[in-house]
Design a protein around this motif. Structure first.
Motif, PDB file in Angstrom:
ATOM      1  N   ASP A  11      -7.748 -45.925 -29.048  1.00 52.26           N
ATOM      2  CA  ASP A  11      -6.879 -47.131 -28.700  1.00 52.26           C
ATOM      3  C   ASP A  11      -5.452 -47.359 -29.159  1.00 52.26           C
ATOM      4  O   ASP A  11      -4.757 -47.705 -28.615  1.00 52.26           O
ATOM      5  CB  ASP A  11      -7.819 -48.454 -28.381  1.00 52.26           C
ATOM      6  CG  ASP A  11      -8.980 -48.116 -27.718  1.00 52.26           C
ATOM      7  OD1 ASP A  11      -8.933 -47.522 -26.506  1.00 52.26           O
ATOM      8  OD2 ASP A  11     -10.021 -48.473 -28.183  1.00 52.26           O
ATOM      9  N   ALA A  12      -5.619 -47.026 -30.788  1.00 54.42           N
ATOM     10  CA  ALA A  12      -4.496 -47.101 -31.616  1.00 54.42           C
ATOM     11  C   ALA A  12      -4.190 -46.030 -32.320  1.00 54.42           C
ATOM     12  O   ALA A  12      -5.108 -45.590 -33.133  1.00 54.42           O
ATOM     13  CB  ALA A  12      -4.381 -48.465 -31.996  1.00 54.42           C
ATOM     14  N   VAL A  13      -3.029 -45.412 -32.290  1.00 52.58           N
ATOM     15  CA  VAL A  13      -2.655 -44.376 -33.266  1.00 52.58           C
ATOM     16  C   VAL A  13      -1.777 -45.024 -34.176  1.00 52.58           C
ATOM     17  O   VAL A  13      -0.654 -45.383 -33.524  1.00 52.58           O
ATOM     18  CB  VAL A  13      -2.129 -42.887 -32.536  1.00 52.58           C
ATOM     19  CG1 VAL A  13      -1.465 -42.212 -33.598  1.00 52.58           C
ATOM     20  CG2 VAL A  13      -3.437 -42.279 -31.771  1.00 52.58           C
ATOM     21  N   ILE A  14      -1.865 -44.891 -35.421  1.00 50.62           N
ATOM     22  CA  ILE A  14      -0.944 -45.483 -36.300  1.00 50.62           C
ATOM     23  C   ILE A  14      -0.112 -44.628 -37.091  1.00 50.62           C
ATOM     24  O   ILE A  14      -0.875 -43.476 -37.826  1.00 50.62           O
ATOM     25  CB  ILE A  14      -1.638 -46.447 -37.391  1.00 50.62           C
ATOM     26  CG1 ILE A  14      -2.633 -47.491 -36.709  1.00 50.62           C
ATOM     27  CG2 ILE A  14      -0.644 -47.249 -38.324  1.00 50.62           C
ATOM     28  CD1 ILE A  14      -1.899 -48.413 -35.629  1.00 50.62           C
ATOM     29  N   ASP A  15       1.233 -44.367 -37.407  1.00 52.46           N
ATOM     30  CA  ASP A  15       1.666 -43.477 -38.093  1.00 52.46           C
ATOM     31  C   ASP A  15       2.749 -44.248 -38.836  1.00 52.46           C
ATOM     32  O   ASP A  15       3.865 -44.902 -38.630  1.00 52.46           O
ATOM     33  CB  ASP A  15       2.395 -42.416 -37.174  1.00 52.46           C
ATOM     34  CG  ASP A  15       3.056 -41.431 -38.218  1.00 52.46           C
ATOM     35  OD1 ASP A  15       3.918 -41.663 -38.965  1.00 52.46           O
ATOM     36  OD2 ASP A  15       2.888 -40.185 -38.122  1.00 52.46           O
ATOM     37  N   VAL A  16       2.407 -44.260 -40.430  1.00 55.88           N
ATOM     38  CA  VAL A  16       3.286 -45.069 -41.131  1.00 55.88           C
ATOM     39  C   VAL A  16       3.771 -44.028 -41.985  1.00 55.88           C
ATOM     40  O   VAL A  16       3.257 -43.371 -43.200  1.00 55.88           O
ATOM     41  CB  VAL A  16       2.491 -46.125 -41.807  1.00 55.88           C
ATOM     42  CG1 VAL A  16       3.516 -46.952 -43.186  1.00 55.88           C
ATOM     43  CG2 VAL A  16       1.798 -46.838 -41.257  1.00 55.88           C
TER      44      VAL A  16
END
Ligand SMILES: [Zn+2]
Length: 368
Positions: free
Chosen positions: A129-134
């Motif tokens: 549901d959430a893809v995080i790219d930092v």
């Protein structure tokens, strides 16, 4: 062969070299004192005429294993950003999430876990549901394939959270020393939004955090998942090519200012020690040709860096206790975000009469 093959996003061979930092070592590769000199590679920026992406056109060595201690500013950025995204319902407790991480730390995984998200860690877990790219995407040599992989990891109603240093911040603050090997792409916010659109994603929220002078967060969802009356998010205009010319001109002004400062200090018998053996210090020191004669050592809190040398220029990396013991007259800080942390962590420096000086105070403050 170092010539441009094609744009890392659109494949166009047409563009313009906009900044040249000469031959530079991989800035994450801190050799031991007796190691052979670090190999060097061209470090240039090239702006694509096709899609506007500013990027490294040459093959660039990939970052080595991380050795850094995570700065408090990076931890605070993660905390602020996760809180911001939770408040806006972009991240939702009980839903699934996956992080595409950076080799330099700054992970949100612990915070997401604490907030009650179900964090999964690889492709086999299926869409989330959430893809995080930092700060992760900039490390992808093929930018389009990299962003596609992140978009493909989303459920139909999922959100992609992309965090990166936007080109407008680099230009506004004259941060040419943020250009480094292994960071293949430098999109402006406008370019990143266009790239997301090409992957079928629309920006639904955005915020600029003060980290590194202005770190951009874009949250995007699939076009088909937007309500029909969704209002467009206001984003900054793209960076004009002329601003990149000014950035390039600030390189020679910056390295001259740094050299002059250190030469004057040496002539006056003032001992200057560096602080922050960070990757962004390396291009600056190499481009300025600063050696141990002008800057005898650089201190760093990371035990893994201590006892090594700064690649390309050879000054030793010492620990904070050794820094205090050298009784410097001035400590030149290569990471302005660390100023509050090091002042409170090392009060002995100022107690003994030395001053902290942020390297940004020496460089041309603004370029455009
Ligand atoms: Zn392009």
């Amino acid at each position: 062969m170092t010539s441009m093959a094609s744009c890392r996003w659109c494949g166009s061979p047409h563009g313009e070299a906009v900044l040249d930092l000469g031959l530079q070592p991989a800035c994450d590769d801190f050799p031991l004192p007796d190691d052979p000199p670090a190999p060097v590679h061209p470090l240039r920026l090239w702006a694509c005429d096709g899609c506007g992406l500013v990027q490294l056109p040459d093959r660039s060595p990939v970052p080595q294993e991380p050795r850094a201690v995570e700065p408090a500013a990076l931890t605070a950025h993660a905390r602020d950003s996760v809180g911001w995204a939770l408040e806006r319902g972009l991240l939702v407790p009980g839903t699934s999430a996956r992080e595409f991480g950076s080799p330099h730390g700054g992970s949100w995984v612990h915070l997401l876990d604490t907030a009650g998200l179900d964090v999964r860690d690889d492709d086999r877990a299926g869409p989330v549901d959430a893809v995080i790219d930092v700060f992760g995407l900039m490390h992808e040599e093929d930018q389009r394939a990299g962003l596609r992989r992140r978009a493909d990891a989303l459920t139909p109603h999922g959100v992609l959270v992309l965090v990166f240093p936007p080109l407008e911040t680099v230009v506004e603050h004259g941060q040419w020393n943020a250009v480094r090997h292994g960071h293949h792409a430098y999109p402006s916010t406008a370019v990143a939004a266009r790239q997301l659109a090409e992957c079928g994603l629309t920006v639904v929220a955005s915020v600029l955090h003060p980290l590194y002078g202005g770190t951009r967060l874009l949250a995007a969802r699939r076009d088909g998942a937007l309500p029909p009356d969704a209002a467009p998010v206001s984003l900054p205009d793209d960076v004009p090519r002329a601003a990149l010319t000014v950035l390039a001109e600030s390189v020679s002004a910056g390295v001259t200012a740094l050299r002059t400062h250190l030469q004057q200090a040496a002539a006056a018998g003032r001992r200057v020690i560096g602080y922050g053996a960070a990757s962004r210090a390396v291009p600056l020191l190499v481009a300025a040709g600063i050696g141990p004669d002008l800057l005898p050592a650089v201190a760093d809190a990371s035990p893994a860096k201590q006892g090594r040398v700064i690649p390309g220029v050879g000054m030793p990396v010492i620990g904070p206790a050794e820094l205090v013991a050298t009784r410097p007259d001035e400590v030149l800080l290569f990471l302005p975000d660390l100023l509050d942390e090091v002042r409170s962590g090392l009060p002995e420096v100022e107690r003994s009469g030395a001053r902290w000086l942020s390297v940004e105070a020496l460089l041309p403050a603004r370029t455009g």
